[in-house]
Scaffold this motif. Structure first.
Motif, PDB file in Angstrom:
ATOM      1  N   ASP A 194     -27.384  50.626  -3.309  1.00 53.58           N
ATOM      2  CA  ASP A 194     -26.134  50.732  -2.565  1.00 53.58           C
ATOM      3  C   ASP A 194     -25.097  49.818  -3.226  1.00 53.58           C
ATOM      4  N   GLU A 195     -24.159  50.460  -3.924  1.00 57.93           N
ATOM      5  CA  GLU A 195     -23.133  49.701  -4.630  1.00 57.93           C
ATOM      6  C   GLU A 195     -21.817  49.632  -3.871  1.00 57.93           C
ATOM      7  N   THR A 196     -21.783  50.213  -2.682  1.00 59.65           N
ATOM      8  CA  THR A 196     -20.543  50.136  -1.909  1.00 59.65           C
ATOM      9  C   THR A 196     -20.359  48.723  -1.350  1.00 59.65           C
ATOM     10  N   ALA A 197     -19.132  48.268  -1.375  1.00 59.65           N
ATOM     11  CA  ALA A 197     -18.831  46.918  -0.891  1.00 59.65           C
ATOM     12  C   ALA A 197     -18.838  46.896   0.636  1.00 59.65           C
ATOM     13  N   ASP A 198     -19.518  45.927   1.190  1.00 60.96           N
ATOM     14  CA  ASP A 198     -19.586  45.770   2.643  1.00 60.96           C
ATOM     15  C   ASP A 198     -18.467  44.822   3.077  1.00 60.96           C
ATOM     16  N   TYR A 199     -17.338  45.449   3.442  1.00 62.40           N
ATOM     17  CA  TYR A 199     -16.188  44.638   3.832  1.00 62.40           C
ATOM     18  C   TYR A 199     -16.379  43.998   5.212  1.00 62.40           C
ATOM     19  N   ARG A 200     -17.281  44.542   5.995  1.00 67.92           N
ATOM     20  CA  ARG A 200     -17.469  43.990   7.341  1.00 67.92           C
ATOM     21  C   ARG A 200     -18.138  42.624   7.323  1.00 67.92           C
ATOM     22  N   TYR A 231     -12.658  39.982   7.938  1.00 66.03           N
ATOM     23  CA  TYR A 231     -12.695  41.381   8.345  1.00 66.03           C
ATOM     24  C   TYR A 231     -12.107  41.537   9.753  1.00 66.03           C
ATOM     25  N   GLY A 232     -11.247  42.532   9.923  1.00 65.92           N
ATOM     26  CA  GLY A 232     -10.649  42.811  11.222  1.00 65.92           C
ATOM     27  C   GLY A 232      -9.451  41.947  11.559  1.00 65.92           C
ATOM     28  N   ARG A 233      -9.014  41.091  10.664  1.00 60.53           N
ATOM     29  CA  ARG A 233      -7.872  40.226  10.913  1.00 60.53           C
ATOM     30  C   ARG A 233      -6.710  40.640  10.002  1.00 60.53           C
ATOM     31  N   VAL A 234      -5.527  40.395  10.483  1.00 63.11           N
ATOM     32  CA  VAL A 234      -4.330  40.709   9.697  1.00 63.11           C
ATOM     33  C   VAL A 234      -4.182  39.655   8.598  1.00 63.11           C
ATOM     34  N   PRO A 235      -4.008  40.076   7.362  1.00 65.32           N
ATOM     35  CA  PRO A 235      -3.855  39.083   6.286  1.00 65.32           C
ATOM     36  C   PRO A 235      -2.636  38.194   6.512  1.00 65.32           C
ATOM     37  N   ARG A 236      -2.722  37.016   5.975  1.00 65.47           N
ATOM     38  CA  ARG A 236      -1.631  36.055   6.173  1.00 65.47           C
ATOM     39  C   ARG A 236      -0.344  36.506   5.501  1.00 65.47           C
ATOM     40  N   TYR A 237      -0.475  37.134   4.355  1.00 63.51           N
ATOM     41  CA  TYR A 237       0.757  37.530   3.666  1.00 63.51           C
ATOM     42  C   TYR A 237       1.485  38.627   4.430  1.00 63.51           C
ATOM     43  N   LEU A 238       0.721  39.489   5.173  1.00 68.76           N
ATOM     44  CA  LEU A 238       1.389  40.514   5.977  1.00 68.76           C
ATOM     45  C   LEU A 238       2.149  39.885   7.147  1.00 68.76           C
TER      46      LEU A 238
END
Length: 282
Positions: free
Chosen positions: A162-168, A173-180
């Motif tokens: 499984d080479e898919t990245a686990d972003y969770r 994860y689930g938070r708004v980035p600071r730059y946004l």
């Protein structure tokens, strides 16, 4: 008169009664002799150095012009210039050739990175020679085909990787980035600034606008149509072959004017047309 000419000639020739009186001569006094403002200080300093003479024997012979004439019994180099700042080398300890060049370290035994020569032989095992034939005739009783088949049957199948990245699994994860968040604040501030400018401009522009009446609008449209017919007449008279810069410029200018007149007619054809009050003054 003749007497005047004779007196003038006598004066020019040097025979005159005025020449009997010797003229007064004036000799300007000589300028004062220059005396340096630092002369007393120089004399005192020289006198001090001459009398001290670095502790050596000396004898003052005479004083000329306030400056003592000193005769040293033993004169040392740079006696009145102070002691040398660095240690001087003797005449036998002169600089040799290549003395200032950097010197290499003493030679030492080289150690190989793989550890050869420390606990074992220094050289690697030699390559087999041509006369050293390998051992021949070794035969194995193993059936590699059957062994490979049994090994493949009994082997556990490999699961796909499984080479898919686990972003969770990431902490953000689930938070708004600071730059946004920063971008949203900047955009919100710009929106408020633009809205304030629009409110001010709309209020000021509303006070300076008026509605054009139907009669005035019809009169403007008729004038624009007359203007369009004149421009179109000039445009139709232009040459078919446009082969010079002047012809090209004239054709483009007429086309731009026709397009502008057509756009103005379309704007005035609307039921409600507003104009600025300041434009009525011109």
């Amino acid at each position: 008169s003749t007497w005047g000419l004779n007196s003038m000639a006598a004066t020019q020739s040097g025979e005159s009664v005025y020449n009997l009186v010797q003229p007064e001569t004036y000799e300007a006094p000589p300028p004062p002799r220059h005396v340096s403002a630092f002369s007393p200080a120089v004399k005192r300093q020289f006198k001090k150095k001459a009398l001290v003479a670095r502790g050596e024997q000396h004898r003052t012979r005479e004083v000329v012009g306030g400056v003592p004439q000193v005769r040293h019994e033993s004169v040392r180099p740079a006696a009145t210039m102070g002691s040398p700042k660095a240690s001087l080398r003797g005449t036998r300890n002169f600089i040799r050739a290549h003395e200032a060049e950097p010197r290499l370290a003493e030679p030492s035994k080289y150690t190989y990175p793989d550890g050869r020569g420390v606990d074992g032989p220094l050289k690697k095992p030699p390559v087999p020679r041509v006369t050293e034939a390998p051992v021949m005739g070794l035969v194995s009783q193993k059936n590699f085909v059957a062994a490979n088949a049994v090994e493949a049957i009994l082997a556990v199948p490999k699961r796909p990787r499984d080479e898919t990245a686990d972003y969770r699994s990431k902490p953000e994860y689930g938070r708004v980035p600071r730059y946004l968040e920063r971008v949203k604040r900047e955009v919100d501030r710009e929106y408020r600034y633009v809205a304030g400018i629009e409110d001010d401009s709309n209020t000021a522009a509303r006070d300076r606008m008026r509605l054009i009446g139907d009669d005035e609008r019809s009169e403007l449209i008729e004038g624009l149509k007359t203007r369009w017919e004149a421009l179109n007449r000039d445009y139709q008279r232009t040459s078919v072959s446009v082969d010079s810069p002047s012809k090209i410029a004239r054709k483009e200018s007429l086309e731009d004017q026709l397009a502008q007149v057509e756009a103005d007619i379309e704007t005035l054809s609307k039921p409600f047309v507003f104009t600025r009050v300041d434009d009525d003054q011109y």
